[in-house]
Design a protein around this motif. Structure first.
Motif, PDB file in Angstrom:
ATOM      1  N   PRO A 156       0.692  -1.520   0.229  1.00  0.00           N
ATOM      2  CA  PRO A 156       0.261   0.136   0.073  1.00  0.00           C
ATOM      3  C   PRO A 156       1.096   1.248   0.024  1.00  0.00           C
ATOM      4  O   PRO A 156       0.205   2.262  -0.533  1.00  0.00           O
ATOM      5  N   VAL A 157       2.007   1.636   0.688  1.00  0.00           N
ATOM      6  CA  VAL A 157       3.512   2.542   0.711  1.00  0.00           C
ATOM      7  C   VAL A 157       2.952   2.725  -0.522  1.00  0.00           C
ATOM      8  O   VAL A 157       3.287   3.874  -1.577  1.00  0.00           O
ATOM      9  N   TRP A 158       3.362   2.477  -2.314  1.00  0.00           N
ATOM     10  CA  TRP A 158       2.827   2.371  -3.304  1.00  0.00           C
ATOM     11  C   TRP A 158       2.180   3.517  -3.454  1.00  0.00           C
ATOM     12  O   TRP A 158       2.064   4.800  -4.631  1.00  0.00           O
ATOM     13  N   LEU A 159       0.875   3.678  -3.321  1.00  0.00           N
ATOM     14  CA  LEU A 159      -0.627   3.878  -3.545  1.00  0.00           C
ATOM     15  C   LEU A 159      -0.499   5.462  -2.971  1.00  0.00           C
ATOM     16  O   LEU A 159      -0.529   6.936  -3.805  1.00  0.00           O
ATOM     17  N   SER A 160      -0.070   5.705  -1.236  1.00  0.00           N
ATOM     18  CA  SER A 160       0.381   6.883  -0.519  1.00  0.00           C
ATOM     19  C   SER A 160       1.404   7.169  -1.516  1.00  0.00           C
ATOM     20  O   SER A 160       1.671   8.590  -2.124  1.00  0.00           O
ATOM     21  N   ARG A 161       2.861   7.602  -2.266  1.00  0.00           N
ATOM     22  CA  ARG A 161       3.764   7.896  -3.037  1.00  0.00           C
ATOM     23  C   ARG A 161       3.238   7.614  -4.360  1.00  0.00           C
ATOM     24  O   ARG A 161       3.507   9.076  -5.060  1.00  0.00           O
ATOM     25  N   LEU A 162       2.701   7.122  -5.393  1.00  0.00           N
ATOM     26  CA  LEU A 162       1.709   8.456  -5.788  1.00  0.00           C
ATOM     27  C   LEU A 162       1.093   9.060  -6.176  1.00  0.00           C
ATOM     28  O   LEU A 162       1.417  10.371  -6.695  1.00  0.00           O
ATOM     29  N   SER A 163       0.266   8.970  -4.822  1.00  0.00           N
ATOM     30  CA  SER A 163      -1.047  10.726  -4.514  1.00  0.00           C
ATOM     31  C   SER A 163       0.320  11.621  -3.948  1.00  0.00           C
ATOM     32  O   SER A 163      -0.242  12.378  -4.607  1.00  0.00           O
ATOM     33  N   ASP A 164       1.634  11.465  -3.238  1.00  0.00           N
ATOM     34  CA  ASP A 164       2.158  12.426  -3.406  1.00  0.00           C
ATOM     35  C   ASP A 164       2.933  13.236  -4.219  1.00  0.00           C
ATOM     36  O   ASP A 164       3.070  14.050  -4.250  1.00  0.00           O
ATOM     37  N   ALA A 165       3.712  12.103  -5.436  1.00  0.00           N
ATOM     38  CA  ALA A 165       3.789  12.597  -6.428  1.00  0.00           C
ATOM     39  C   ALA A 165       2.659  13.797  -7.399  1.00  0.00           C
ATOM     40  O   ALA A 165       3.692  14.274  -8.030  1.00  0.00           O
ATOM     41  N   VAL A 166       1.893  13.104  -7.361  1.00  0.00           N
ATOM     42  CA  VAL A 166       0.541  13.609  -8.323  1.00  0.00           C
ATOM     43  C   VAL A 166       1.254  14.971  -7.191  1.00  0.00           C
ATOM     44  O   VAL A 166       0.765  16.440  -7.762  1.00  0.00           O
ATOM     45  N   ARG A 184      -7.834  -4.530  -8.607  1.00  0.00           N
ATOM     46  CA  ARG A 184      -6.769  -3.925  -7.866  1.00  0.00           C
ATOM     47  C   ARG A 184      -7.205  -2.409  -8.861  1.00  0.00           C
ATOM     48  O   ARG A 184      -6.273  -1.749  -7.646  1.00  0.00           O
ATOM     49  N   VAL A 185      -7.619  -2.398  -9.912  1.00  0.00           N
ATOM     50  CA  VAL A 185      -7.102  -1.159 -11.431  1.00  0.00           C
ATOM     51  C   VAL A 185      -7.757  -0.076  -9.726  1.00  0.00           C
ATOM     52  O   VAL A 185      -7.289   0.876 -10.425  1.00  0.00           O
ATOM     53  N   HIS A 186      -8.726  -0.141  -9.718  1.00  0.00           N
ATOM     54  CA  HIS A 186      -9.688   0.436  -9.185  1.00  0.00           C
ATOM     55  C   HIS A 186      -8.717   1.768  -7.966  1.00  0.00           C
ATOM     56  O   HIS A 186      -9.124   2.924  -7.838  1.00  0.00           O
ATOM     57  N   ARG A 187      -7.982   0.842  -7.764  1.00  0.00           N
ATOM     58  CA  ARG A 187      -7.660   1.903  -6.774  1.00  0.00           C
ATOM     59  C   ARG A 187      -6.094   2.901  -6.745  1.00  0.00           C
ATOM     60  O   ARG A 187      -5.805   3.767  -6.482  1.00  0.00           O
ATOM     61  N   PHE A 188      -5.628   2.194  -8.225  1.00  0.00           N
ATOM     62  CA  PHE A 188      -4.459   3.790  -9.256  1.00  0.00           C
ATOM     63  C   PHE A 188      -5.848   4.925  -9.259  1.00  0.00           C
ATOM     64  O   PHE A 188      -4.930   6.064  -9.218  1.00  0.00           O
ATOM     65  N   LEU A 189      -6.526   4.520  -9.375  1.00  0.00           N
ATOM     66  CA  LEU A 189      -7.322   4.800 -10.874  1.00  0.00           C
ATOM     67  C   LEU A 189      -7.627   6.678  -9.812  1.00  0.00           C
ATOM     68  O   LEU A 189      -7.166   7.576 -10.782  1.00  0.00           O
ATOM     69  N   PRO A 190      -8.304   7.304  -8.614  1.00  0.00           N
ATOM     70  CA  PRO A 190      -7.804   7.857  -8.119  1.00  0.00           C
ATOM     71  C   PRO A 190      -6.808   9.277  -8.376  1.00  0.00           C
ATOM     72  O   PRO A 190      -7.016  10.565  -9.026  1.00  0.00           O
TER      73      PRO A 190
END
Length: 358
Positions: A156-166, A184-190
């Motif tokens: 899950p840390v990668w989702l946080s890193r993706l959000s921070d990068a954006v 699991r695709v929907h987790r990355f869409l936002p």
């Protein structure tokens, strides 16, 4: 300070006196473009240069940029064509068509999926394309956040890193979208949709196996898609691809000399592994030849390549080139080890398209 005196007129235009104070008072030295808030909530970019050796920022404002929303369209110079040709070498219609697509995409912020079979060079192209896009645009250059599909959905840390990068307007390089399970695709869409709306550069790679629900979701997250063809579909590009491999791996513009027989054999081979397989064969031939000249005997071609070229069994071909390699090109010794006469060896070499010179 002189720095404050120089910066004040520029900052007054934007009501940024406090911005300068904020930058000036930090104890951590920073050099480069940094995102700082406007008083009214908009974002801008303040550039300063460290002038002390203590780590305290004591410089001058040298430029204030625009909000990311007002990003200007980059100017596409003639040198971009050369850069694109290095990314995707070749003169085939397919190569020209794809380079044309990529060139048109450079006029905006990339939101791009690069699709293709294994080994076609998706990852290399994605990295180079996002670097080229950043060099042309007005956004500050930052190393992209690199994600891999097989890691991203497990931790899950990668989702946080993706959000921070954006949020930081940091570019994103997302490898192997196809490794993310459909559920699991929907987790990355936002985050990806937010990146597309905020014009954050995002380039991703995926295989052609992504279909159905996952394909529809990724199509929402990315504005554009480019499909790379297999190497067998553009055989006329193999010589140019080989030269690009030499340049990337050996640092040589021209690379080792390849005889016409070598070029003919490479163009006739069945490259099911695509560019990655060609690279492996070329580097192996370079090691076996031990110099800046590649001869047919040094090539370990994919199974059946020589047979397709000459209509003969590939076992005999590989036996000859292997012995020549072990004997460092000594044909008399190779013939003796193969149990045939030297004249028979020459005849078989000519039949298989192996250069008899040297």
């Amino acid at each position: 300070m002189m720095a404050d005196a120089l910066a004040a007129p520029l900052l007054r235009v934007f009501s940024h006196q406090e911005l300068w104070r904020w930058a000036h008072d930090q104890s951590q030295a920073v050099v480069g473009w940094q995102p700082l808030p406007f008083p009214d909530g908009r974002t801008s970019r303040l550039h300063w240069i460290t002038t002390t050796a203590t780590g305290t920022i004591s410089g001058a404002v040298v430029g204030v940029g625009r909000s990311p929303a007002s990003r200007e369209e980059p100017t596409i110079s003639s040198g971009v064509s050369d850069d694109l040709k290095e990314m995707l070498p070749g003169e085939s219609d397919l190569a020209w068509s794809i380079r044309g697509q990529l060139r048109s995409l450079l006029r905006g912020v990339p939101s791009l999926r690069i699709r293709g079979a294994a080994g076609v060079g998706k990852d290399f192209l994605a990295r180079r394309f996002i670097e080229l896009s950043l060099s042309l645009g007005s956004l500050r250059y930052m190393d992209p956040l690199v994600l891999r599909g097989d890691q991203a959905f497990r931790d899950p840390v990668w989702l946080s890193r993706l959000s921070d990068a954006v949020d930081q307007m940091r570019p994103v390089l997302f490898h192997d979208l196809d490794r993310i399970p459909e559920h699991r695709v929907h987790r990355f869409l936002p985050s990806l949709l937010k990146a597309r709306q905020a014009k954050v550069p995002v380039v991703a790679t995926e295989s052609l196996q992504v279909q159905g629900f996952a394909e529809r979701m990724w199509s929402r997250a990315f504005r554009d898609a480019v499909e790379l063809p297999v190497l067998n579909a553009r055989r006329e590009d193999i010589y140019d691809v080989a030269r690009a491999i030499w340049k990337a791996r050996l640092g040589q513009v021209e690379g080792p000399w390849m005889s016409p027989d070598v070029v003919r054999l490479l163009a006739s081979a069945d490259w099911s592994g695509n560019v990655a397989q060609l690279e492996e064969v070329l580097l192996d031939a370079h090691r076996r030849s031990g110099g800046n000249r590649i001869e047919p005997w040094a090539l370990r071609l994919p199974t059946g390549a020589a047979a397709k070229l000459q209509g003969l069994g590939h076992a005999e071909y590989h036996a000859i080139v292997d012995e020549l390699g072990r004997c460092e090109g000594n044909k008399s010794l190779a013939a003796r080890l193969l149990g045939i006469s030297r004249s028979t060896l020459y005849r078989k070499m000519r039949l298989h398209g192996i250069d008899t010179a040297g």
